[in-house]
Design an enzyme around this catalytic site. Structure first.
Site, PDB file in Angstrom:
ATOM      1  CB  SER A 309      -0.891   0.023   1.241  1.00  0.00           C
ATOM      2  OG  SER A 309      -0.140   0.363   2.397  1.00  0.00           O
ATOM      3  CG  ASP A 310       1.430   5.897  -1.203  1.00  0.00           C
ATOM      4  OD1 ASP A 310       2.351   6.020  -0.373  1.00  0.00           O
ATOM      5  OD2 ASP A 310       1.285   6.674  -2.162  1.00  0.00           O
ATOM      6  CB  CYS A 311       2.835   5.605   3.751  1.00  0.00           C
ATOM      7  SG  CYS A 311       4.365   4.793   3.259  1.00  0.00           S
ATOM      8  CG  ASP A 312      -2.152   5.573   7.513  1.00  0.00           C
ATOM      9  OD1 ASP A 312      -2.162   4.409   7.941  1.00  0.00           O
ATOM     10  OD2 ASP A 312      -2.525   6.538   8.193  1.00  0.00           O
ATOM     11  CB  SER A 313      -3.259   3.918   0.741  1.00  0.00           C
ATOM     12  OG  SER A 313      -2.424   2.817   0.500  1.00  0.00           O
TER      13      SER A 313
END
Length: 792
Positions: A309-313
């Site tokens: 994932s992109d960070c926190d997505s």
């Protein structure tokens, strides 16, 4: 105690920093463009290696170098308790202490040099080579250069990793196309062309980072990002974390994913990052059509490649997308759709609850962790000193070859937009006025995602170390409206032979989480340039920054003699600019974006993802724009003149039957459509007086198939090195079968019978016509989009 509570207790004990901070603040991510994430940094964990000689794992299959990577990883993960399994689903993984498995950090950066490394304060491992930003590197139109840069970054990354100061997985390259001229992260990309430029960049960069096309021993793992439809940060309050981008199947296939197809199918990338945004109502990280149907089933993503994932997505699947009913459901939706590893803490904190509620199974969680550790096996993580790249050291970082290539990338990418003969500077020039906010910069040369460089050469530094008498004045700031520095600037200009102004935009205006609302020169820079232009002295303007600004007033002002675009040129940027200005090197870069007039930014919302013109949207990118650009995509001037001509044998085939093309043998090519349809061969002659590189873009156009028709599209490019005056050289650009196909409304790539034209560069210096006969044929079938997974 429930599984969820047990996992939380273990996480707090093991990682008292970042992972003790779950996302419970519920930020309004519809307007906030940055995730509420504090990831554990490389500097705070021990990046050691498992001991396969004497440690607890030494007698297990994971340490058996003769076994298959997948089997080794699966054997390792099978030994994890459920709590240990969940703990290792995030980018900051605590490992498994009882098994001697060290903590591991998935998140390293390598956009144009090492970032998120644990640099020392001085001495060894205190810096790494800082190359130009990708937008400038791509402007060089040099495939080999891209691969060289990535190879050097991988070498330096492995050297840092060998002493525990860097990871083995990198969140690069960014291969989204630079669609919106206002996008803050366009500087990170190879430009606005998806099919040809972004795909070529993806291939060369990924194979450089990974050490080849799917090598047995990976050098590093590249991550192709951001998949898919991601090209805005926080435009007019539309946050990247909550954007729902409406994209037709036609343009999803044609523009927003072809570079990811090349990354997966051809370059064999081992990691892909799903993006923050949703597409057509489904967040990318919870989109099984993207992550399974397209990426794995259609694009051929490597078997054990993993999606991060992109960070926190993964968290954003719930807040702000509200695709899932709660954060636990967001974790479940993401893992089931195919997001293997969470850059963040959502998986680590909420899989226990999701498991308790039977929303996920152990097998679904294991799948992603096995994929991650399969790649670590391929990286030699478990091979001790026998690992292929374990002998790389600081001596492999300290190399002038790397510095030379950084300089070369800057020189080759710089674009000469306007010149009346003032450049290169005459030998008689003795004094220069250096004015503007970009003249005495340091880290600004590096753009974003950068670490410490061995040195940073500003334009001022470079000129001061030359034979020129330098009169320097700051003049004005990037966004300033104060004229307090004007008088000093004018004074410096009046006592100099030549005036050079360096300005434009920088990362205070374009950056991650920051888009522009206009494409004009900011502040009062144009006001100062105008006053300088009235002094009757040669005036050179350096337009810096990743995105373009409307320079039409400079283009039309006859007193502005030369205009250069310099991007973010890296550690040797000032020297590269000096050498171009003085003629030590000749410019040959070409714009890989369109410079639009200022009103373009006001005609339609940047959230309109449709490239084709409609309503107030005049069309996006060089393919579809119906207005008049200030400077075209592909624009770039030389210090010399060139003549291009066809060899003239008259025997080259110019008619091709579609069915014959698609049924021919294709040795060396996985798919017949990847074969050359023809080789576009031209003779390039330097007809001027200056030795220079030559760059070429080859465009196609047709009225075959259904309307509307693109203006043209790029099918190839190349660069010839240092062509001496009155010398000729042959250039051959392969034109593949696929490159002349068009995309229908269902997303299929189709060959249509009809007349086609190939034209060299914007000036169409050589034109070749050919005909496709027979029946139209689908050469790439876009899978039918089905209903996505139901939200948990």
């Amino acid at each position: 105690m429930s599984v969820a509570k047990s996992i939380a207790a273990v996480l707090v004990a093991l990682l008292p920093g970042a992972l003790a901070q779950a996302n419970t603040s519920y930020v309004d991510y519809n307007v906030e463009a940055n995730p509420n994430l504090t990831p554990q940094s490389v500097a705070t964990i021990d990046l050691s290696f498992p001991d396969c000689e004497n440690g607890p794992l030494s007698k297990t299959l994971v340490c058996d170098t003769s076994a298959r990577p997948h089997d080794r990883a699966a054997a390792l993960v099978s030994m994890f308790t459920f709590e240990e399994l969940v703990n290792n689903t995030g980018n900051t993984s605590p490992g498994v202490p009882r098994l001697g498995l060290p903590p591991y950090q998935v998140w390293s950066e390598a956009l144009h040099g090492l970032d998120r490394a644990n640099f020392t304060d001085e001495g060894e491992y205190s810096w790494a080579t800082s190359f130009p930003m990708p937008i400038l590197t791509m402007s060089a139109l040099n495939r080999t250069l891209i691969n060289q840069i990535a190879t050097i970054i991988a070498t330096q990354g492995r050297a840092f990793n060998n002493v525990g100061r860097y990871g083995l997985d990198v969140y690069a390259p960014n291969i989204n196309a630079f669609r919106s001229a206002m996008w803050g992260r366009g500087q990170e990309t190879p430009g606005e062309d998806a099919y040809c430029l972004a795909s070529a960049y993806a291939y060369e960069y990924i194979t450089g980072i990974q050490g080849g096309v799917d090598p047995e021993h990976l050098k590093l793992v590249a991550t192709a990002k951001h998949y898919a439809g991601y090209d805005l940060e926080n435009w007019d309050g539309h946050s990247r974390l909550g954007n729902d981008m409406n994209i037709t199947q036609q343009e999803l296939s044609e523009y927003y994913t072809p570079q990811f197809l090349v990354a997966a199918r051809d370059a064999k990338v081992h990691s892909v990052m799903c993006s923050y945004n949703a597409v057509n109502g489904v967040p990318s990280c919870a989109n099984s059509f993207f992550l399974q149907t397209l990426l794995r089933d259609t694009f051929g993503f490597v078997e054990d490649g993993y999606v991060s994932s992109d960070c926190d997505s993964a968290y954003n699947v719930w807040n702000p997308h509200e695709f899932a009913a709660n954060i636990t459901g967001a974790a479940a939706d993401s893992i089931r759709a195919g997001t293997d590893i969470d850059c963040g803490t959502t998986y680590q904190y909420y899989f226990g609850e999701a498991f308790d509620e039977q929303e996920v199974t152990r097998a679904e969680i294991e799948r992603g962790v096995i994929r991650l550790y399969s790649n670590l096996v391929r990286l030699g993580y478990f091979d001790g000193n026998g690992s292929v790249y374990r002998d790389l050291t600081w001596n492999d970082v300290v190399t002038t070859d790397a510095w030379n290539i950084s300089y070369e990338a800057a020189v080759e990418g710089i674009v000469l937009l306007k010149n009346d003969g003032t450049l290169p500077l005459a030998k008689s020039v003795r004094s220069v006025a250096l004015i503007g906010p970009w003249m005495n910069v340091t880290t600004q040369l590096q753009g974003n995602y950068f670490g410490p460089a061995p040195y940073l050469i500003s334009p001022l530094n470079a000129f001061q170390n030359s034979d020129f008498d330098v009169n320097y004045a700051f003049g004005t700031n990037i966004s300033s409206h104060s004229t307090d520095g004007f008088s000093e600037a004018l004074s410096a200009a009046k006592k100099s032979d030549v005036i050079i102004f360096a300005g434009g935009i920088d990362n205070t205006l374009e950056a991650e989480a920051m888009d522009r609302m206009n494409i004009t020169w900011p502040g009062n820079q144009l006001q100062l340039i105008d006053q300088l232009s009235q002094l009757g002295k040669p005036l050179i303007v350096l337009q810096m920054g990743g995105g373009q600004v409307d320079s039409s007033s400079l283009k039309s002002n006859k007193n502005v003699n030369s205009l250069i675009w310099g991007g973010y040129p890296g550690q040797s940027g000032g020297q590269a600019l000096l050498d171009i200005i003085t003629g030590k090197r000749a410019p040959a870069g070409r714009l890989v974006v369109t410079q639009y007039p200022a009103e373009y930014a006001t005609q339609f919302p940047a959230t309109d993802m449709s490239l084709r013109p409609h309503g107030n949207n005049p069309g996006q990118t060089y393919m579809w724009y119906t207005g008049t650009p200030v400077y075209e995509f592909g624009h770039g001037l030389f210090y010399t003149t060139f003549h291009a001509s066809l060899p003239g044998t008259g025997k080259d085939k110019t008619s091709f039957n579609i069915q014959d093309l698609l049924t021919q043998p294709h040795p060396g090519f996985a798919n017949v459509e990847q074969m050359p349809l023809l080789n576009f061969t031209v003779t390039i002659t330097n007809t001027g007086k200056v030795a220079s590189d030559y760059t070429a873009m080859l465009f196609a156009n047709t009225t075959a198939g259904p309307a509307p028709y693109p203006n043209k599209w790029l099918v190839g490019f190349d660069r010839l090195a240092s062509l001496e005056p009155h010398r000729s050289q042959t250039m051959t650009i392969p034109v593949t079968i696929d490159s002349v196909a068009r995309t229908d409304e269902a997303g299929n790539r189709v060959l249509y019978p009809g007349k086609y034209e190939l034209a060299l560069n914007n000036e169409r210096s050589v034109v070749l016509q050919f005909v496709l006969t027979g029946r139209e044929a689908v050469i790439f079938k876009w899978p039918v989009e089905q209903q996505q997974i139901s939200s948990a």
